[in-house]
Design an enzyme around this catalytic site. Sequence first.
Site, PDB file in Angstrom:
ATOM      1  N   LYS A   1      38.910  52.603  42.734  1.00 15.82           N
ATOM      2  CA  LYS A   1      38.961  51.352  43.515  1.00 15.82           C
ATOM      3  C   LYS A   1      40.168  50.518  43.099  1.00 15.82           C
ATOM      4  CE  LYS A   1      36.152  47.753  42.158  1.00 15.82           C
ATOM      5  NZ  LYS A   1      36.940  46.549  41.898  1.00 15.82           N
ATOM      6  N   ASN A   2      40.265  50.255  41.792  1.00 15.49           N
ATOM      7  CA  ASN A   2      41.332  49.369  41.328  1.00 15.49           C
ATOM      8  C   ASN A   2      42.696  50.056  41.306  1.00 15.49           C
ATOM      9  OD1 ASN A   2      39.406  47.429  41.095  1.00 15.49           O
ATOM     10  ND2 ASN A   2      39.141  47.648  38.879  1.00 15.49           N
TER      11      ASN A   2
ATOM     12  N   CYS B   1      33.656  39.284  41.007  1.00 12.77           N
ATOM     13  CA  CYS B   1      32.467  39.238  40.166  1.00 12.77           C
ATOM     14  C   CYS B   1      32.502  38.024  39.257  1.00 12.77           C
ATOM     15  CB  CYS B   1      32.412  40.496  39.312  1.00 12.77           C
ATOM     16  SG  CYS B   1      32.159  41.967  40.298  1.00 12.77           S
TER      17      CYS B   1
ATOM     18  N   ARG C   1      38.082  33.466  35.065  1.00  9.52           N
ATOM     19  CA  ARG C   1      39.091  34.205  35.823  1.00  9.52           C
ATOM     20  C   ARG C   1      40.116  33.274  36.504  1.00  9.52           C
ATOM     21  NH1 ARG C   1      36.392  39.305  38.762  1.00  9.52           N
ATOM     22  NH2 ARG C   1      38.169  40.376  37.909  1.00  9.52           N
TER      23      ARG C   1
ATOM     24  N   ASP D   1      34.929  47.115  31.606  1.00  7.05           N
ATOM     25  CA  ASP D   1      34.104  47.561  32.737  1.00  7.05           C
ATOM     26  C   ASP D   1      33.051  48.594  32.320  1.00  7.05           C
ATOM     27  OD1 ASP D   1      35.456  45.890  34.413  1.00  7.05           O
ATOM     28  OD2 ASP D   1      36.790  47.421  35.219  1.00  7.05           O
TER      29      ASP D   1
ATOM     30  N   ARG E   1      30.245  47.948  46.582  1.00 14.21           N
ATOM     31  CA  ARG E   1      31.627  47.437  46.499  1.00 14.21           C
ATOM     32  C   ARG E   1      32.505  48.406  45.717  1.00 14.21           C
ATOM     33  NH1 ARG E   1      32.646  41.776  44.041  1.00 14.21           N
ATOM     34  NH2 ARG E   1      34.700  42.709  44.197  1.00 14.21           N
TER      35      ARG E   1
HETATM   36  N1  EPU Z   1      43.525  35.685  32.992  1.00 13.13           N
HETATM   37  C1  EPU Z   1      43.994  34.422  32.810  1.00 13.13           C
HETATM   38  N2  EPU Z   1      44.848  33.915  33.746  1.00 13.13           N
HETATM   39  C2  EPU Z   1      45.247  34.613  34.841  1.00 13.13           C
HETATM   40  C3  EPU Z   1      44.749  35.925  35.017  1.00 13.13           C
HETATM   41  C4  EPU Z   1      43.892  36.450  34.058  1.00 13.13           C
HETATM   42  O1  EPU Z   1      43.675  33.746  31.835  1.00 13.13           O
HETATM   43  O2  EPU Z   1      46.017  34.077  35.656  1.00 13.13           O
HETATM   44  C5  EPU Z   1      42.604  36.256  31.981  1.00 13.13           C
HETATM   45  C6  EPU Z   1      41.219  36.620  32.537  1.00 13.13           C
HETATM   46  O3  EPU Z   1      40.389  35.492  32.657  1.00 13.13           O
HETATM   47  C7  EPU Z   1      40.743  37.607  31.502  1.00 13.13           C
HETATM   48  C8  EPU Z   1      42.033  38.313  31.081  1.00 13.13           C
HETATM   49  O4  EPU Z   1      43.101  37.493  31.545  1.00 13.13           O
HETATM   50  O5  EPU Z   1      40.193  36.933  30.410  1.00 13.13           O
HETATM   51  C9  EPU Z   1      42.248  39.705  31.629  1.00 13.13           C
HETATM   52  O6  EPU Z   1      41.911  39.732  32.997  1.00 13.13           O
HETATM   53  P1  EPU Z   1      42.748  40.536  34.069  1.00 13.13           P
HETATM   54  O7  EPU Z   1      43.616  39.579  34.810  1.00 13.13           O
HETATM   55  O8  EPU Z   1      43.356  41.743  33.446  1.00 13.13           O
HETATM   56  O9  EPU Z   1      41.578  40.994  35.020  1.00 13.13           O
HETATM   57  P2  EPU Z   1      41.715  41.183  36.576  1.00 13.13           P
HETATM   58  O10 EPU Z   1      43.081  41.652  36.867  1.00 13.13           O
HETATM   59  O11 EPU Z   1      41.167  40.021  37.268  1.00 13.13           O
HETATM   60  C10 EPU Z   1      41.066  43.728  36.584  1.00 13.13           C
HETATM   61  C11 EPU Z   1      40.035  44.549  37.271  1.00 13.13           C
HETATM   62  C12 EPU Z   1      38.669  44.251  36.677  1.00 13.13           C
HETATM   63  C13 EPU Z   1      38.709  44.575  35.181  1.00 13.13           C
HETATM   64  C14 EPU Z   1      39.838  43.797  34.514  1.00 13.13           C
HETATM   65  C15 EPU Z   1      40.031  44.147  33.051  1.00 13.13           C
HETATM   66  C16 EPU Z   1      40.985  44.772  39.479  1.00 13.13           C
HETATM   67  C17 EPU Z   1      40.902  44.432  40.916  1.00 13.13           C
HETATM   68  N3  EPU Z   1      40.053  44.224  38.700  1.00 13.13           N
HETATM   69  O12 EPU Z   1      40.693  42.370  36.801  1.00 13.13           O
HETATM   70  O13 EPU Z   1      37.739  45.083  37.311  1.00 13.13           O
HETATM   71  O14 EPU Z   1      37.496  44.240  34.592  1.00 13.13           O
HETATM   72  O15 EPU Z   1      41.076  44.039  35.199  1.00 13.13           O
HETATM   73  O16 EPU Z   1      40.323  45.491  32.919  1.00 13.13           O
HETATM   74  O17 EPU Z   1      41.827  45.544  39.076  1.00 13.13           O
HETATM   75  C18 EPU Z   1      35.801  45.575  38.555  1.00 13.13           C
HETATM   76  O18 EPU Z   1      36.451  46.461  39.126  1.00 13.13           O
HETATM   77  O19 EPU Z   1      34.556  45.462  38.680  1.00 13.13           O
HETATM   78  C19 EPU Z   1      36.507  44.616  37.703  1.00 13.13           C
HETATM   79  C20 EPU Z   1      35.967  43.474  37.325  1.00 13.13           C
END
Ligand code: EPU
Length: 436
Positions: A26-27, A121, A126, A316, A409
């Site tokens: 998915k991601n 989620c 986030r 995850d 999802r």
């Molecule tokens: N963060 C910030 N500021 C930002 C962006 C992120 O502080 O502007 C923080 C987040 O709050 C978190 C950390 O950085 O504490 C890392 O989060 P990241 O941005 O890497 O997560 P994401 O990109 O929102 C993706 C996956 C998630 C997975 C995480 C960690 C996608 C679409 N989602 O999320 O997947 O848990 O990386 O590996 O790629 C899922 O698929 O169910 C899912 C939640």
Amino acid sequence: MRDQFLIEGLGNRQTLRGSIPVRGSKNGVLPVMAASLLFKHPLRCLNVPDIEDINRMSELLFGLGAPVEKIREREYRIHGNKASLSKLETSIAKRFRASIILTGPLLARFGKVTFPFPGGCVIGKRPIDLFLEGFKKMGASVTERNEQFTLTVPKKLVGADIFFKIQSVTATETFLLAAVLAKGVTTLRNVALEPEVTSLAEFLSKSGVKIKGIGTSTLSIEGGGLLSSLEGYTTIPDRIETGSFLILGALTSNDLTITSCNPESVRALIETLKECGVLIEERARSIHIRGWKGNTEKSPKDISIRTHEYPGFPTDLQAPFVVFLTQMWGEGVVFETIFEGRLGYTEDLKQMGASITLWDAQRALVKGKTVLKGMEVNGPDIRAGLAFIIAAIVAKGRSVINNVYYVDRGYERLENRLRDIGVSITRINGETGEQY
Ligand code: EPU
């Protein structure tokens, strides 16, 4: 929308067997769908899982003027080149976090993008500060009105040197895409190293983008024109699905093969399970589980994990691993370091009979082995939803899992694949009671 799963638990029997295939990630494919906006021609995507988040991304792209055509099972042609609008439909964008990735290519192509705070989620705050700060560095101005952000650039995005104070998967992907059409070179430092990021960078590189540093923590991207790819993108196997099936297999089988996967992408989990005594054989594209040996009341194990950016233990897989720990003789300590709200599901696991003590919002002590009892639970998010399914399969008696939409999802028709290896699982319409 109101689907439920009805599961008859195995009650500690190791009877699942056969093979279970892993679908595309998915991601992995969601950022490539966003990248379609940077191509001169329609983009072909293969091995695309048939899941709700792909439908939501397709709806968002359609709203931008870029239809997504399903050619056959798991193959799509995305007409990103036809996009003419740059405002994300709020009601859809709020339903999944990956919607924010579209901001990068839209701003690069149209010099403007409007979007709501992305949904997804509920596993922590986030925030989107990394995105807003990065875009400002590339020359964009940001306004926020009525819960909508609008980013604009006078002419073109300009290459910049961006240091991410936190490694972020979607921020790295978004800026990789933004940099493709920016003027000059963009350097991204402290980038995420998740396989989905590397796969996107490799695909962009094959499609004509000059990128240095793929697979390292600094990426440098030279801006240029629109892209082209004859063969299209083949989605990498979903490592979270792979890992979840591994945990399920360890708990319920002496003979289960997980196929169409990449064992290397779940290295941290494989090593942890082996340490706990799970018998695992790896092949190039499959993993065979031969049971769980040596963990008894007389020889308990103590294990501690902390979630970490790749290649560390994936956040995850934290919830499915906690289910594993409920079945291990000994004590497990889990430290969730990525998201501050990702242990909420443990309350329901405790109701099922698990012995879990939360030291604080991010640290848990799991004592095993406990007998889980089937009951009705609400899947709170994609990954914890699957953890509940695993718990229900292991439990004694019948469970009802609500909120199956979350599972849909992220996982393609999970019940069919689980049934094929011996799980008693039925999908029912929560309103009419109809089974299908
Ligand atoms: N963060 C910030 N500021 C930002 C962006 C992120 O502080 O502007 C923080 C987040 O709050 C978190 C950390 O950085 O504490 C890392 O989060 P990241 O941005 O890497 O997560 P994401 O990109 O929102 C993706 C996956 C998630 C997975 C995480 C960690 C996608 C679409 N989602 O999320 O997947 O848990 O990386 O590996 O790629 C899922 O698929 O169910 C899912 C939640």
